[in-house]
Design an enzyme around this catalytic site. Structure first.
Site, mmCIF file in Angstrom:
data_model
loop_
_atom_site.group_PDB
_atom_site.id
_atom_site.type_symbol
_atom_site.label_atom_id
_atom_site.label_comp_id
_atom_site.label_asym_id
_atom_site.label_seq_id
_atom_site.Cartn_x
_atom_site.Cartn_y
_atom_site.Cartn_z
ATOM 1 N N HIS A 197 0.850 -1.206 0.000
ATOM 2 C CA HIS A 197 0.000 0.000 0.000
ATOM 3 C C HIS A 197 0.880 1.248 0.000
ATOM 4 O O HIS A 197 1.842 1.315 0.768
ATOM 5 C CB HIS A 197 -0.902 0.015 1.232
ATOM 6 C CG HIS A 197 -2.012 -0.990 1.170
ATOM 7 N ND1 HIS A 197 -1.807 -2.345 1.373
ATOM 8 C CD2 HIS A 197 -3.329 -0.852 0.875
ATOM 9 C CE1 HIS A 197 -2.952 -2.985 1.223
ATOM 10 N NE2 HIS A 197 -3.894 -2.126 0.928
ATOM 11 N N LYS A 257 -1.184 -7.831 -5.126
ATOM 12 C CA LYS A 257 -2.114 -6.722 -4.830
ATOM 13 C C LYS A 257 -1.299 -5.464 -4.549
ATOM 14 O O LYS A 257 -0.461 -5.450 -3.655
ATOM 15 C CB LYS A 257 -2.985 -7.056 -3.620
ATOM 16 C CG LYS A 257 -3.925 -5.921 -3.186
ATOM 17 C CD LYS A 257 -4.746 -6.350 -1.990
ATOM 18 C CE LYS A 257 -5.445 -5.176 -1.335
ATOM 19 N NZ LYS A 257 -6.098 -5.586 -0.050
ATOM 20 N N LYS A 286 -15.540 23.560 -19.551
ATOM 21 C CA LYS A 286 -16.286 23.685 -20.822
ATOM 22 C C LYS A 286 -15.571 24.552 -21.858
ATOM 23 O O LYS A 286 -15.590 24.261 -23.052
ATOM 24 C CB LYS A 286 -17.675 24.267 -20.561
ATOM 25 C CG LYS A 286 -18.550 23.261 -19.876
ATOM 26 C CD LYS A 286 -19.968 23.716 -19.776
ATOM 27 C CE LYS A 286 -20.747 22.698 -18.991
ATOM 28 N NZ LYS A 286 -22.101 23.124 -18.698
ATOM 29 N N ASP A 332 -26.157 21.796 -23.826
ATOM 30 C CA ASP A 332 -26.777 22.635 -22.775
ATOM 31 C C ASP A 332 -27.774 23.604 -23.407
ATOM 32 O O ASP A 332 -28.866 23.832 -22.892
ATOM 33 C CB ASP A 332 -25.695 23.469 -22.065
ATOM 34 C CG ASP A 332 -24.852 22.638 -21.137
ATOM 35 O OD1 ASP A 332 -23.686 23.021 -20.901
ATOM 36 O OD2 ASP A 332 -25.359 21.608 -20.655
HETATM 37 P P1 NAP Z 1 -18.640 27.922 -15.194
HETATM 38 O O1 NAP Z 1 -18.320 27.927 -16.630
HETATM 39 O O2 NAP Z 1 -17.576 27.709 -14.193
HETATM 40 O O3 NAP Z 1 -19.369 29.323 -14.853
HETATM 41 C C1 NAP Z 1 -19.715 29.586 -13.530
HETATM 42 C C2 NAP Z 1 -20.454 30.928 -13.504
HETATM 43 O O4 NAP Z 1 -20.963 31.078 -12.189
HETATM 44 C C3 NAP Z 1 -19.558 32.153 -13.776
HETATM 45 O O5 NAP Z 1 -20.305 33.161 -14.431
HETATM 46 C C4 NAP Z 1 -19.193 32.618 -12.353
HETATM 47 O O6 NAP Z 1 -18.955 34.036 -12.261
HETATM 48 C C5 NAP Z 1 -20.477 32.309 -11.635
HETATM 49 N N1 NAP Z 1 -20.266 32.107 -10.200
HETATM 50 C C6 NAP Z 1 -19.708 31.035 -9.626
HETATM 51 N N2 NAP Z 1 -19.701 31.183 -8.284
HETATM 52 C C7 NAP Z 1 -20.282 32.392 -8.034
HETATM 53 C C8 NAP Z 1 -20.582 33.123 -6.843
HETATM 54 N N3 NAP Z 1 -20.295 32.627 -5.652
HETATM 55 N N4 NAP Z 1 -21.190 34.331 -6.954
HETATM 56 C C9 NAP Z 1 -21.516 34.815 -8.173
HETATM 57 N N5 NAP Z 1 -21.273 34.179 -9.347
HETATM 58 C C10 NAP Z 1 -20.656 32.984 -9.261
HETATM 59 O O7 NAP Z 1 -19.790 26.822 -14.868
HETATM 60 P P2 NAP Z 1 -20.956 26.285 -15.865
HETATM 61 O O8 NAP Z 1 -20.510 25.064 -16.564
HETATM 62 O O9 NAP Z 1 -21.472 27.418 -16.632
HETATM 63 O O10 NAP Z 1 -22.059 25.785 -14.787
HETATM 64 C C11 NAP Z 1 -22.656 26.750 -13.949
HETATM 65 C C12 NAP Z 1 -23.769 26.094 -13.148
HETATM 66 O O11 NAP Z 1 -24.767 25.599 -14.024
HETATM 67 C C13 NAP Z 1 -23.294 24.909 -12.337
HETATM 68 O O12 NAP Z 1 -24.004 24.883 -11.110
HETATM 69 C C14 NAP Z 1 -23.706 23.708 -13.188
HETATM 70 O O13 NAP Z 1 -23.980 22.556 -12.388
HETATM 71 C C15 NAP Z 1 -24.985 24.209 -13.782
HETATM 72 N N6 NAP Z 1 -25.284 23.559 -15.060
HETATM 73 C C16 NAP Z 1 -26.376 22.767 -15.093
HETATM 74 C C17 NAP Z 1 -26.713 22.154 -16.264
HETATM 75 C C18 NAP Z 1 -27.938 21.321 -16.324
HETATM 76 O O14 NAP Z 1 -28.006 20.459 -17.210
HETATM 77 N N7 NAP Z 1 -28.915 21.554 -15.462
HETATM 78 C C19 NAP Z 1 -25.953 22.320 -17.397
HETATM 79 C C20 NAP Z 1 -24.856 23.176 -17.325
HETATM 80 C C21 NAP Z 1 -24.515 23.795 -16.125
HETATM 81 P P3 NAP Z 1 -17.469 34.642 -12.530
HETATM 82 O O15 NAP Z 1 -17.387 34.871 -13.993
HETATM 83 O O16 NAP Z 1 -17.471 35.925 -11.735
HETATM 84 O O17 NAP Z 1 -16.505 33.610 -11.995
HETATM 85 C C1 DHK Z 2 -23.531 19.250 -15.998
HETATM 86 C C2 DHK Z 2 -23.437 20.066 -17.061
HETATM 87 O O1 DHK Z 2 -23.009 21.278 -16.901
HETATM 88 C C3 DHK Z 2 -23.754 19.546 -18.402
HETATM 89 O O2 DHK Z 2 -23.403 20.458 -19.430
HETATM 90 C C4 DHK Z 2 -23.049 18.240 -18.604
HETATM 91 C C5 DHK Z 2 -23.039 17.883 -16.171
HETATM 92 C C6 DHK Z 2 -23.497 17.276 -17.476
HETATM 93 C C7 DHK Z 2 -23.420 17.006 -14.977
HETATM 94 O O3 DHK Z 2 -23.542 15.792 -15.156
HETATM 95 O O4 DHK Z 2 -23.545 17.581 -13.875
HETATM 96 O O5 DHK Z 2 -23.367 17.680 -19.856
#
Ligand code: NAP
Ligand code: DHK
Length: 422
Positions: free
Chosen positions: A37, A64, A208, A246
């Site tokens: 380990h 292992k 992304k 997305d």
């Molecule tokens: P990302 O590229 O890292 O962008 C994050 C964004 O959130 C930036 O604009 C950042 O602002 C802002 N942010 C983060 N923390 C913050 C805080 N404490 N106060 C204010 N603004 C804040 O991330 P992303 O891929 O776009 O994803 C963002 C969110 O969307 C995540 O929660 C992700 O899980 C969700 N999401 C969900 C789906 C879905 O299928 N439902 C798909 C895509 C994303 P700054 O520019 O100032 O850093």
């Molecule tokens: C969340 C996102 O932001 C999507 O764009 C990905 C990922 C899936 C997740 O599984 O949380 O496609």
């Protein structure tokens, strides 16, 4: 020690004495596992191979070796050693970054893997539960021809992708497994896992935008958005093709929410046309929604913590830029649409919300990309303010359906996906 046991697992440093102790008394059915380990790192391939030889020389029936992942690329060295080992070998890399060594061991010829009876009772860092091994990853169906897909992110443990995609793969008989991939450096990861075995990835925070740069070819919509959330490794030439699901996932969910608001009338064109569409966030998801809303004829406004990024995205989209403070008093008209694409309100910070309840009364529909929890503080307060709400779960299901079809070239089992996340 009573030698009735089938296996004995003994550490290398005491094995030599033990082997002397049992010499001549070892029943045929008895197997000796000699283990080593390393709780700090994962040595080089040469050192790992040398350790295999040392353990074999002691008289082990099964080798292992358990090491620790500093980066997910460390696991490739363990896979290589297992594949070339001439005797049965258990090769595991501990820690969250080593998880795929446990999930994919049967693909690469590992003798066995370990699972814990319950989360929180792991006997070594990074151990999945037996239930997840059997019921999420379908580990008994994984063989050397099984293709590997996964969710690349940091963090990545919250993703519901493995539950969804593994159930969907199984339902259509697609020989693949979808695993969590905690990645620090995307380029290093893609170079280390360049084998055709690793066939496609979802990408989330914070990779992304880097994903777009790492792909050999990018779908025009993803290029316009400036973010890739789906990477497919083309079977014919191994090239990485980037897409963004997305955008369609979120916009179609919001349009359907608006149509419900209007009694589902069959309208020509998008219900977003001409509406003020405020996007909070300017990251990967923010770009996708801003692009999608613009393409549907909405008047886009971008609000972001880092105002420079809001302005940068707004300039790209011909949109207005706001600071989060300005957003609080922004209400040029009633019936606007608000879309949160920041991670504010995401577990574990579930009491956080990007905008006050007071400011929500100007919006007819509020969307939150965050889907853990299902109903965020933002959505709850929007509903209390009388707005229609669209959950990030709806976006997640629809973007996952798009990914599934890109991964498999098969129609996504929508009802199954919805039942799983209901
Ligand atoms: P990302 O590229 O890292 O962008 C994050 C964004 O959130 C930036 O604009 C950042 O602002 C802002 N942010 C983060 N923390 C913050 C805080 N404490 N106060 C204010 N603004 C804040 O991330 P992303 O891929 O776009 O994803 C963002 C969110 O969307 C995540 O929660 C992700 O899980 C969700 N999401 C969900 C789906 C879905 O299928 N439902 C798909 C895509 C994303 P700054 O520019 O100032 O850093
Ligand atoms: C969340 C996102 O932001 C999507 O764009 C990905 C990922 C899936 C997740 O599984 O949380 O496609």
């Amino acid at each position: 020690m009573e030698l009735g046991a089938e296996y004995v697992d003994i550490e290398l440093k005491v094995a030599e004495n033990f082997v002397k102790l049992i010499s001549g008394k070892k029943p045929e059915s008895f197997k000796l596992i000699v283990s080593s380990h390393n709780y700090q790192t994962t040595p080089s391939s040469e050192e790992l191979s040398g350790l295999v030889a040392t353990i074999q020389a002691v008289g082990a029936d099964i080798v292992k070796i358990a090491t620790t992942a500093v980066d997910i690329v460390d696991v490739t060295r363990m896979f290589q050693v297992i594949v070339h080992c001439q005797v049965p070998m258990i090769g595991l890399v501990m820690g969250e970054r080593g998880l795929i060594s446990r999930l994919l061991c049967s693909k690469f010829g590992g003798y066995l893997t370990f699972g814990t009876l319950d989360s929180g009772k792991e006997s070594a860092p990074g151990q999945p539960t037996i239930s997840d091994l059997l019921n999420v990853y379908n580990i008994r169906q994984i063989g050397e021809d099984t293709k590997v897909y996964g969710i690349i992110g940091k963090p990545v443990g919250h993703s519901k992708g493995p539950i969804l995609h593994n159930a969907a793969f199984k339902s259509v008989g697609f020989n693949a497994v979808y695993v969590p991939l905690l990645v620090d450096d995307l380029e290093n990861f893609l170079n280390a896992y360049s084998s055709p075995d690793f066939a496609g990835f979802s990408c989330t925070i914070p990779h992304k935008e880097a994903a777009l740069r790492c792909c050999d070819e990018v779908d025009p919509i993803a290029k316009a958005i400036g973010a890739v959330n789906t990477i497919v490794k083309r079977a014919s030439d191994g090239k990485l093709i980037g897409y963004n699901t997305d955008y369609v996932g979120a916009i179609s969910a919001i349009e359907d929410g608006l149509r419900g608001l209007r009694g589902g009338k069959d309208e020509i064109g998008s219900p977003l046309a001409g509406k003020i569409f405020v996007v909070i966030g300017a990251g990967g998801a923010g770009k996708a929604l801003a692009y999608g809303a613009k393409a549907k004829g909405a008047k886009v406004v971008i609000a972001n913590r880092t105002f420079e990024r809001a302005k940068e995205l707004a300039n790209l989209m011909g949109a207005q830029a706001l600071t989060l403070a300005e957003l609080e008093n922004f209400h040029p008209e009633n019936g606007m649409i608000l879309a949160n694409t920041t991670s504010i309100g995401m577990q574990p910070n579930v009491n956080q919300t990007p905008v006050s309840k007071q400011a929500l009364r100007w919006y007819s529909l509020v969307f939150d990309a965050v889907y853990t929890p299902k109903v965020t503080t933002l959505l709850r307060e929007a509903q209390e303010s009388g707005a229609t709400v669209v959950s990030g779960l709806e976006m997640f299901i629809r973007q996952a359906m798009g990914q599934f079809e890109l991964f498999t070239n098969l129609p996504a089992p929508e009802k199954l996906l919805r039942d799983i996340l209901a």
